[in-house]
Design an enzyme around this catalytic site. Structure first.
Site, mmCIF file in Angstrom:
data_model
loop_
_atom_site.group_PDB
_atom_site.id
_atom_site.type_symbol
_atom_site.label_atom_id
_atom_site.label_comp_id
_atom_site.label_asym_id
_atom_site.label_seq_id
_atom_site.Cartn_x
_atom_site.Cartn_y
_atom_site.Cartn_z
ATOM 1 N N CYS A 1 0.706 -1.548 0.145
ATOM 2 C CA CYS A 1 0.135 -0.268 0.100
ATOM 3 C C CYS A 1 0.746 1.525 0.367
ATOM 4 O O CYS A 1 2.055 1.817 1.282
ATOM 5 C CB CYS A 1 -0.492 0.050 1.118
ATOM 6 N N GLY B 1 -2.510 -7.284 -10.403
ATOM 7 C CA GLY B 1 -2.319 -6.292 -10.956
ATOM 8 C C GLY B 1 -3.187 -6.387 -12.546
ATOM 9 O O GLY B 1 -2.514 -6.624 -13.446
#
Length: 350
Positions: free
Chosen positions: A114, A226
């Site tokens: 993150c 992703g």
């Protein structure tokens, strides 16, 4: 500790939903803040039986000093389900991981991906990739505290560092501490100048880095994440790595997961139709509203995760309009789901 219906604090038998966890992390839904809460996970479980589900990131501070039940309670049918932790203190992570195991989670995952400034101020998330020795200490502390898997989710680099050796050495160091599973978000994390949303879109995807990690570390479980959207894309990635983690696509178009169990797990159990998914959610929603009315639980807290169920179908807009109508939501009647489906059908028949 007062676990809710279906939660476990003791070993589970083969007949319980947790037995599904043995199928492996071939497919999973990414941990997403404000999205993959326990209601979202129950909804997703109506669509796919085997896909691994992850919590939103829970910080160690929230567990060490906060309301453990509020952060860790979940429904037993969510299994296999993993708890993602955010933190950088080995002792606090060990305590939090132990709590996760006691509450019945199947895996503990450490967030090293993150990029938000709030997370950086707490000295965890993607900035931990610059401190592999510390991450190794964190992993070892958690592994010593629990008997379930401890995994790491990370990026392939930070800021302008794009040399493969950076992520290779990171993975190698953490693997030496006993971590066998790495979830690789195949983008760099830009720690300054990009928002979390921009960090999910602007840094280029470099899937070949995850592929190279699998080639260099064949004994590790490498899961890629992703920008992946379709089942055909999943199949192509599985030719190179062990698993695929879906993100926003799984949330915005959840029924795309209906084919996962059959195509990727060899499970020929008939999948639920969209209508059957809605019907299955009604008793769950009613039970949650009854149990947590005093805590201020609103119907929209659950139904907001279901707005994409009809994505791509004629009349989907009508479905979303009914599901989002403030006046109807104020009625706190879960049969709103059936009304939305009926409105959708009537809009296409008109």
């Amino acid at each position: 500790m007062n676990p809710e219906r279906g939660q476990r604090t003791a070993p589970q038998s083969e007949e319980t939903p947790k037995a599904v966890a043995n199928k492996g992390r071939r497919l999973s839904v990414a941990p997403m803040m404000d999205w993959t809460d326990r209601h979202c996970r129950v909804f997703h479980r109506q669509i796919t039986r085997h896909t691994w589900l992850y919590t939103e990131m829970v910080t160690t501070g929230a567990l060490v000093y906060g309301d453990v039940e509020r952060h860790l309670r979940f429904d037993g049918e969510e299994h296999p389900v993993a708890l993602q932790l955010g933190g950088s203190d080995p002792g606090d992570l060990a305590k939090s991981a132990k709590l996760g195991e006691q509450w019945g989670y199947d895996e503990i995952n450490l967030n090293c991906g993150c990029p938000s400034e709030r997370v950086q101020k707490g000295a965890f998330g993607a900035c931990l990739m610059a401190e592999p020795a510390l991450v190794a200490d964190c992993v070892k502390a958690m592994r010593d505290a629990v008997s379930i898997d401890v995994t790491v989710k990370h990026r392939i680099g930070i800021d302008k560092v794009e040399d493969y050796s950076f992520v290779r050495d990171f993975v190698g160091t953490i693997a030496a501490a006993g971590c066998n599973t790495f979830i690789v978000h195949a983008r760099n994390a830009i720690l300054k100048g990009l928002s979390p949303k921009e960090n999910r879109e602007i840094p280029p995807l470099r899937y070949e880095v995850a592929y190279q990690l699998k080639r260099e570390f064949p004994g590790l479980e490498i899961i890629i994440n992703g920008g992946i959207k379709t089942s055909d894309e999943i199949a192509l990635h599985l030719e190179h790595v062990d698993g695929v983690m879906m993100g926003r696509e799984a949330y915005h178009n959840p029924y795309a997961m209906a084919e996962y169990d059959g195509r990727f797990y060899g499970d020929d159990t008939p999948v639920k139709s969209r209508q059957e998914v809605l019907a299955a959610m009604i008793p769950y929603i009613q039970a949650q509203l009854d149990a947590h009315a005093a805590r201020g639980l609103k119907l929209n807290s659950i139904t907001r995760h279901m707005l994409g169920l009809m994505a791509g179908l004629p009349g989907a807009r009508s479905f979303r309009q009914v599901m989002s109508d403030p006046k109807k939501l104020a009625g706190a009647d879960p049969r709103l789901l059936l009304e939305a489906a009926a409105r959708m059908q009537s809009s296409t028949a008109a």
